[in-house]
Motif scaffolding. Sequence first.
Motif, PDB file in Angstrom:
ATOM      1  N   VAL A  71       0.880  -1.161   0.000  1.00  0.00           N
ATOM      2  CA  VAL A  71       0.000   0.000   0.000  1.00  0.00           C
ATOM      3  C   VAL A  71       0.920   1.215   0.000  1.00  0.00           C
ATOM      4  O   VAL A  71       1.790   1.333   0.868  1.00  0.00           O
ATOM      5  N   CYS A  72       0.743   2.096  -0.967  1.00  0.00           N
ATOM      6  CA  CYS A  72       1.611   3.263  -1.104  1.00  0.00           C
ATOM      7  C   CYS A  72       1.011   4.428  -0.320  1.00  0.00           C
ATOM      8  O   CYS A  72      -0.081   4.897  -0.629  1.00  0.00           O
ATOM      9  N   GLY A  73       1.731   4.871   0.702  1.00  0.00           N
ATOM     10  CA  GLY A  73       1.239   5.948   1.558  1.00  0.00           C
ATOM     11  C   GLY A  73       2.248   7.081   1.654  1.00  0.00           C
ATOM     12  O   GLY A  73       3.444   6.892   1.406  1.00  0.00           O
ATOM     13  N   PHE A  74       1.747   8.242   2.034  1.00  0.00           N
ATOM     14  CA  PHE A  74       2.573   9.440   2.063  1.00  0.00           C
ATOM     15  C   PHE A  74       2.318  10.222   3.342  1.00  0.00           C
ATOM     16  O   PHE A  74       1.202  10.263   3.848  1.00  0.00           O
ATOM     17  N   THR A  75       3.368  10.853   3.841  1.00  0.00           N
ATOM     18  CA  THR A  75       3.287  11.537   5.126  1.00  0.00           C
ATOM     19  C   THR A  75       2.606  12.899   5.036  1.00  0.00           C
ATOM     20  O   THR A  75       2.179  13.432   6.056  1.00  0.00           O
ATOM     21  N   ASP A  76       2.515  13.464   3.830  1.00  0.00           N
ATOM     22  CA  ASP A  76       1.835  14.747   3.664  1.00  0.00           C
ATOM     23  C   ASP A  76       1.564  14.965   2.179  1.00  0.00           C
ATOM     24  O   ASP A  76       1.983  14.168   1.329  1.00  0.00           O
ATOM     25  N   GLU A  77       0.857  16.059   1.868  1.00  0.00           N
ATOM     26  CA  GLU A  77       0.504  16.336   0.478  1.00  0.00           C
ATOM     27  C   GLU A  77       1.733  16.626  -0.384  1.00  0.00           C
ATOM     28  O   GLU A  77       1.747  16.322  -1.568  1.00  0.00           O
ATOM     29  N   ALA A  78       2.780  17.200   0.208  1.00  0.00           N
ATOM     30  CA  ALA A  78       3.998  17.473  -0.563  1.00  0.00           C
ATOM     31  C   ALA A  78       4.657  16.171  -1.016  1.00  0.00           C
ATOM     32  O   ALA A  78       5.115  16.061  -2.159  1.00  0.00           O
ATOM     33  N   ALA A  79       4.703  15.174  -0.143  1.00  0.00           N
ATOM     34  CA  ALA A  79       5.275  13.869  -0.513  1.00  0.00           C
ATOM     35  C   ALA A  79       4.414  13.195  -1.579  1.00  0.00           C
ATOM     36  O   ALA A  79       4.942  12.596  -2.521  1.00  0.00           O
ATOM     37  N   LEU A  80       3.107  13.320  -1.462  1.00  0.00           N
ATOM     38  CA  LEU A  80       2.202  12.771  -2.479  1.00  0.00           C
ATOM     39  C   LEU A  80       2.402  13.504  -3.803  1.00  0.00           C
ATOM     40  O   LEU A  80       2.417  12.882  -4.870  1.00  0.00           O
ATOM     41  N   ALA A  81       2.594  14.826  -3.758  1.00  0.00           N
ATOM     42  CA  ALA A  81       2.824  15.602  -4.980  1.00  0.00           C
ATOM     43  C   ALA A  81       4.108  15.171  -5.679  1.00  0.00           C
ATOM     44  O   ALA A  81       4.145  15.077  -6.913  1.00  0.00           O
ATOM     45  N   ARG A  82       5.157  14.873  -4.912  1.00  0.00           N
ATOM     46  CA  ARG A  82       6.408  14.391  -5.529  1.00  0.00           C
ATOM     47  C   ARG A  82       6.172  13.066  -6.237  1.00  0.00           C
ATOM     48  O   ARG A  82       6.686  12.829  -7.329  1.00  0.00           O
ATOM     49  N   PHE A  83       5.373  12.198  -5.621  1.00  0.00           N
ATOM     50  CA  PHE A  83       5.018  10.928  -6.248  1.00  0.00           C
ATOM     51  C   PHE A  83       4.228  11.183  -7.533  1.00  0.00           C
ATOM     52  O   PHE A  83       4.497  10.566  -8.573  1.00  0.00           O
ATOM     53  N   ALA A  84       3.264  12.101  -7.478  1.00  0.00           N
ATOM     54  CA  ALA A  84       2.446  12.415  -8.656  1.00  0.00           C
ATOM     55  C   ALA A  84       3.322  12.942  -9.795  1.00  0.00           C
ATOM     56  O   ALA A  84       3.115  12.582 -10.963  1.00  0.00           O
ATOM     57  N   GLU A  85       4.305  13.778  -9.455  1.00  0.00           N
ATOM     58  CA  GLU A  85       5.221  14.298 -10.471  1.00  0.00           C
ATOM     59  C   GLU A  85       6.024  13.174 -11.119  1.00  0.00           C
ATOM     60  O   GLU A  85       6.206  13.148 -12.334  1.00  0.00           O
ATOM     61  N   GLU A  86       6.503  12.241 -10.316  1.00  0.00           N
ATOM     62  CA  GLU A  86       7.258  11.100 -10.853  1.00  0.00           C
ATOM     63  C   GLU A  86       6.372  10.249 -11.760  1.00  0.00           C
ATOM     64  O   GLU A  86       6.813   9.778 -12.808  1.00  0.00           O
ATOM     65  N   ARG A  87       5.131  10.024 -11.341  1.00  0.00           N
ATOM     66  CA  ARG A  87       4.195   9.246 -12.162  1.00  0.00           C
ATOM     67  C   ARG A  87       3.932   9.963 -13.482  1.00  0.00           C
ATOM     68  O   ARG A  87       3.831   9.326 -14.526  1.00  0.00           O
ATOM     69  N   ALA A  88       3.804  11.289 -13.452  1.00  0.00           N
ATOM     70  CA  ALA A  88       3.558  12.055 -14.675  1.00  0.00           C
ATOM     71  C   ALA A  88       4.714  11.891 -15.654  1.00  0.00           C
ATOM     72  O   ALA A  88       4.501  11.759 -16.856  1.00  0.00           O
ATOM     73  N   VAL A  89       5.929  11.884 -15.149  1.00  0.00           N
ATOM     74  CA  VAL A  89       7.100  11.676 -16.004  1.00  0.00           C
ATOM     75  C   VAL A  89       7.025  10.299 -16.655  1.00  0.00           C
ATOM     76  O   VAL A  89       7.265  10.135 -17.850  1.00  0.00           O
ATOM     77  N   MET A  90       6.653   9.294 -15.869  1.00  0.00           N
ATOM     78  CA  MET A  90       6.588   7.925 -16.382  1.00  0.00           C
ATOM     79  C   MET A  90       5.412   7.718 -17.336  1.00  0.00           C
ATOM     80  O   MET A  90       5.517   6.975 -18.304  1.00  0.00           O
ATOM     81  N   GLU A  91       4.273   8.370 -17.066  1.00  0.00           N
ATOM     82  CA  GLU A  91       3.050   8.132 -17.836  1.00  0.00           C
ATOM     83  C   GLU A  91       2.887   9.073 -19.016  1.00  0.00           C
ATOM     84  O   GLU A  91       2.041   8.848 -19.867  1.00  0.00           O
ATOM     85  N   GLY A  92       3.630  10.163 -19.067  1.00  0.00           N
ATOM     86  CA  GLY A  92       3.525  11.085 -20.185  1.00  0.00           C
ATOM     87  C   GLY A  92       2.839  12.383 -19.811  1.00  0.00           C
ATOM     88  O   GLY A  92       2.342  12.570 -18.699  1.00  0.00           O
ATOM     89  N   ALA A  93       2.792  13.287 -20.791  1.00  0.00           N
ATOM     90  CA  ALA A  93       2.318  14.648 -20.564  1.00  0.00           C
ATOM     91  C   ALA A  93       0.880  14.707 -20.057  1.00  0.00           C
ATOM     92  O   ALA A  93       0.549  15.549 -19.240  1.00  0.00           O
ATOM     93  N   GLY A  94      -0.003  13.868 -20.541  1.00  0.00           N
ATOM     94  CA  GLY A  94      -1.397  13.906 -20.124  1.00  0.00           C
ATOM     95  C   GLY A  94      -1.581  13.646 -18.646  1.00  0.00           C
ATOM     96  O   GLY A  94      -2.527  14.132 -18.027  1.00  0.00           O
ATOM     97  N   ALA A  95      -0.673  12.901 -18.054  1.00  0.00           N
ATOM     98  CA  ALA A  95      -0.779  12.560 -16.640  1.00  0.00           C
ATOM     99  C   ALA A  95      -0.456  13.740 -15.739  1.00  0.00           C
ATOM    100  O   ALA A  95      -0.846  13.756 -14.577  1.00  0.00           O
TER     101      ALA A  95
END
Length: 143
Positions: free
Chosen positions: A53-77
């Motif tokens: 289960v992927c969890g994050f300590t705050d919204e900033a940590a979740l945002a860093r994860f979202a940014e990494e996913r966007a890089v992996m998934e492409g511009a639309g992400a």
Amino acid sequence: MGGGAALVERIAERRAGVGDPRALVGELRRTLVLVPYDRGGLWTAEFGGVRWVCGFTDEAALARFAEERAVMEGAGAASRTWEYAAFRGARLLDEIIPAMGVPAGVAVNLADPDGSMLFPPVVGIVPDAHAVDADVPSGETDL
């Protein structure tokens, strides 16, 4: 109590080779952990035969994860909206992990290479009935 900053501090201590592992687990249990949704369920990943289960300590940590996913998934992400739920770590460990029906643990702050931590499905972290090492004599687990 319950803020992610204290958990981040305990993770840093363990990664530096100091600190009490029991205190780290205790801090996770007290902390509100943000878990994003994925296709109607909680965001999980499989690695090493364990469902995490992927969890994050705050919204900033979740945002860093979202940014990494966007890089992996492409511009639309990049414009994707991330919905998430906040769970006390104790609920993740005591209720959600056992309900998964497979060996499962919690992966905290995955997008922070120097600040991430895995909480595997072992005795002392998850309920004994769901720990992969519950029948292994102390000190003989591979996790």
